[in-house]
Design a protein around this motif. Sequence first.
Motif, PDB file in Angstrom:
ATOM      1  N   GLU A 125       0.810  -1.210   0.000  1.00  0.00           N
ATOM      2  CA  GLU A 125       0.000   0.000   0.000  1.00  0.00           C
ATOM      3  C   GLU A 125       0.852   1.273   0.000  1.00  0.00           C
ATOM      4  OE1 GLU A 125      -0.689   0.413   4.852  1.00  0.00           O
ATOM      5  OE2 GLU A 125      -2.383   0.158   3.494  1.00  0.00           O
ATOM      6  N   ARG A 126       2.120   1.102   0.262  1.00  0.00           N
ATOM      7  CA  ARG A 126       3.022   2.267   0.279  1.00  0.00           C
ATOM      8  C   ARG A 126       4.434   1.778   0.018  1.00  0.00           C
ATOM      9  NH1 ARG A 126       2.873   6.569   5.164  1.00  0.00           N
ATOM     10  NH2 ARG A 126       0.905   6.972   4.101  1.00  0.00           N
ATOM     11  N   THR A 127       5.185   2.561  -0.751  1.00  0.00           N
ATOM     12  CA  THR A 127       6.570   2.225  -1.061  1.00  0.00           C
ATOM     13  C   THR A 127       7.451   3.450  -0.823  1.00  0.00           C
ATOM     14  OG1 THR A 127       5.882   0.622  -2.738  1.00  0.00           O
ATOM     15  CG2 THR A 127       8.155   1.385  -2.828  1.00  0.00           C
ATOM     16  N   ALA A 414       6.072  -3.906   7.564  1.00  0.00           N
ATOM     17  CA  ALA A 414       7.039  -3.182   6.740  1.00  0.00           C
ATOM     18  C   ALA A 414       8.170  -4.130   6.378  1.00  0.00           C
ATOM     19  CB  ALA A 414       7.583  -1.969   7.487  1.00  0.00           C
ATOM     20  N   SER A 415       8.585  -4.086   5.127  1.00  0.00           N
ATOM     21  CA  SER A 415       9.678  -4.937   4.655  1.00  0.00           C
ATOM     22  C   SER A 415      10.686  -4.093   3.906  1.00  0.00           C
ATOM     23  CB  SER A 415       9.139  -6.040   3.749  1.00  0.00           C
ATOM     24  OG  SER A 415       8.511  -5.495   2.596  1.00  0.00           O
ATOM     25  N   ALA A 416      11.949  -4.391   4.104  1.00  0.00           N
ATOM     26  CA  ALA A 416      13.030  -3.701   3.405  1.00  0.00           C
ATOM     27  C   ALA A 416      13.894  -4.738   2.712  1.00  0.00           C
ATOM     28  CB  ALA A 416      13.868  -2.874   4.379  1.00  0.00           C
ATOM     29  N   ARG A 423       8.718  -1.240   1.833  1.00  0.00           N
ATOM     30  CA  ARG A 423       7.329  -1.420   1.436  1.00  0.00           C
ATOM     31  C   ARG A 423       6.456  -1.744   2.644  1.00  0.00           C
ATOM     32  NH1 ARG A 423       6.554  -2.280  -4.208  1.00  0.00           N
ATOM     33  NH2 ARG A 423       8.542  -2.206  -5.338  1.00  0.00           N
ATOM     34  N   PHE A 424       5.208  -1.238   2.594  1.00  0.00           N
ATOM     35  CA  PHE A 424       4.246  -1.469   3.666  1.00  0.00           C
ATOM     36  C   PHE A 424       3.087  -2.309   3.128  1.00  0.00           C
ATOM     37  CE2 PHE A 424       6.621   2.259   4.760  1.00  0.00           C
ATOM     38  CZ  PHE A 424       6.768   2.211   6.141  1.00  0.00           C
ATOM     39  N   TRP A 425       2.773  -3.374   3.864  1.00  0.00           N
ATOM     40  CA  TRP A 425       1.757  -4.334   3.438  1.00  0.00           C
ATOM     41  C   TRP A 425       0.670  -4.423   4.496  1.00  0.00           C
ATOM     42  CZ3 TRP A 425       3.385  -6.619  -1.211  1.00  0.00           C
ATOM     43  CH2 TRP A 425       4.758  -6.519  -1.491  1.00  0.00           C
ATOM     44  N   ALA A 437      -9.607  -0.081   1.096  1.00  0.00           N
ATOM     45  CA  ALA A 437      -8.512   0.878   0.988  1.00  0.00           C
ATOM     46  C   ALA A 437      -7.842   0.763  -0.369  1.00  0.00           C
ATOM     47  CB  ALA A 437      -7.486   0.628   2.098  1.00  0.00           C
ATOM     48  N   ALA A 438      -7.663   1.893  -1.024  1.00  0.00           N
ATOM     49  CA  ALA A 438      -7.005   1.911  -2.330  1.00  0.00           C
ATOM     50  C   ALA A 438      -5.512   2.047  -2.136  1.00  0.00           C
ATOM     51  CB  ALA A 438      -7.538   3.066  -3.164  1.00  0.00           C
ATOM     52  N   PRO A 439      -4.708   1.298  -2.899  1.00  0.00           N
ATOM     53  CA  PRO A 439      -3.253   1.420  -2.778  1.00  0.00           C
ATOM     54  C   PRO A 439      -2.795   2.827  -3.102  1.00  0.00           C
ATOM     55  CG  PRO A 439      -3.861  -0.521  -4.039  1.00  0.00           C
ATOM     56  CD  PRO A 439      -5.107   0.280  -3.861  1.00  0.00           C
TER      57      PRO A 439
END
Length: 453
Positions: A125-127, A414-416, A423-425, A437-439
């Motif tokens: 959803e967020r990068t 959160a992943s790196a 990135r957030f999932w 929720a829209a990405p």
Amino acid sequence: MDSGWWRSYSKTNSRFPFQERFLHCKNSSQDHDNLDRFIPNRSAMDFDYAHYMLTEGRKGKENPEVITPYQKKLAEAVNINDKTRILAFKNKPPTQFELMPREILSPPPQSKSSKPKRCIPQTSERTLDAPDILDDFYLNLLDWGGDNVLSIALENTVYLWNASDSSTSELVTVDDEYGPVTSVSWAPDGHHLAIGLNNSHVQIWDTTASKQLRTLKGGHRTRVGSLAWNSHILTTGGMDGKIVNNDVRVRSHIVETYRGHNQEVCGLKWSSSGHQLASGGNDNVVHIWDRSVASSNSPTNWLHRFEEHTAAVKALAWCPFQGNLLASGGGGGDHCIKLWNTHTGARLNSFDTGSQVCSLLWNKNERELLSSHGFTKNQLTLWKYPSMEKMAELSGHTSRVLYMTQSPDGCTVASAAADETLRFWNVFGNPATAGKAAPKAYNEPFAKFNRIR
């Protein structure tokens, strides 16, 4: 698909096939209801019986005595009786029928015990951009604190990203003689951050005041790649294979030292009770330490020693709903996730994931386990516990997903990765809100900085 073609297709299908059937049914019903009652309907009449009644039947009524038993039996056999009408002016009402089964138009109601199927978003959803993050399997460079602030180490600098307002700040940049930063870990209060360095030192920072409180020295001879808090005890793991418990309240901070690994300690996790410590090393070994058993007087007296992995063990995760359940993941030569009962020392399960296991996280709200992987897919995989059925694979990273952490509410991960992205999932989120929720796309997450170093 072309939008004009879709409108034409929809209009044609909705107007002709279904509307015609509905209109035909309606008109037929009206025709039956409005038939002229004075015009006989031939299809509903029995002409043979009518002819009999007009000729022979009349004689029988005038002279009942001439009806023979044979005639009576014959009438009963062909179902002839006096109540049958000679002329019929109206058909029987038509049998009602459904154009489409009701179960197609409206699905069957869910049972009260069944849960709605959870929607798992397949994309992040967020990068955020994370340049210069170290591509080193043995380090731990990402952590999310209880105050909803995420810390990430990019080479010699530690940055703080506030998830509440998406603000970013630089906490510290260490000199080259101390760096790079090799590990970060938030204290339980969410305000104090421990920073492990390549030169074997550990710094303690008050992030609210942006002030360094102290430096822990003497515990290790080489870099400190893993950290774990247990109340006021900060446990550190070094490349020298040692595990050190540091009481940050006192001047002589080293209170216990555990020796069991003969290579770098790359994974450390305290259980939720604070009684057991799990450690994983580059020697492919997992140790379980119990504070009531291990001490400075018996530094090698571990509770359990697991030697079944065939590669370095960095990924460790204690189950939130079963205190004695530990998950461990092996590196590139192993690919396996193993589940352990740390009370008995028994291995409960082991399965091959097909790729390097870099980190593990349990879902706090459901019986699920999330793993991040290296070559070849560089994905996040969600597993259903205890069947370990694969529920979803989350892709987006283009290099191995080395670091993973969880938000305080347990919903977001959160992943790196070595592809220099964070990135957030919403993999653990509420299905009702996650599906709506829209990405969102963020091209420049750190607005204050031209580049994160």
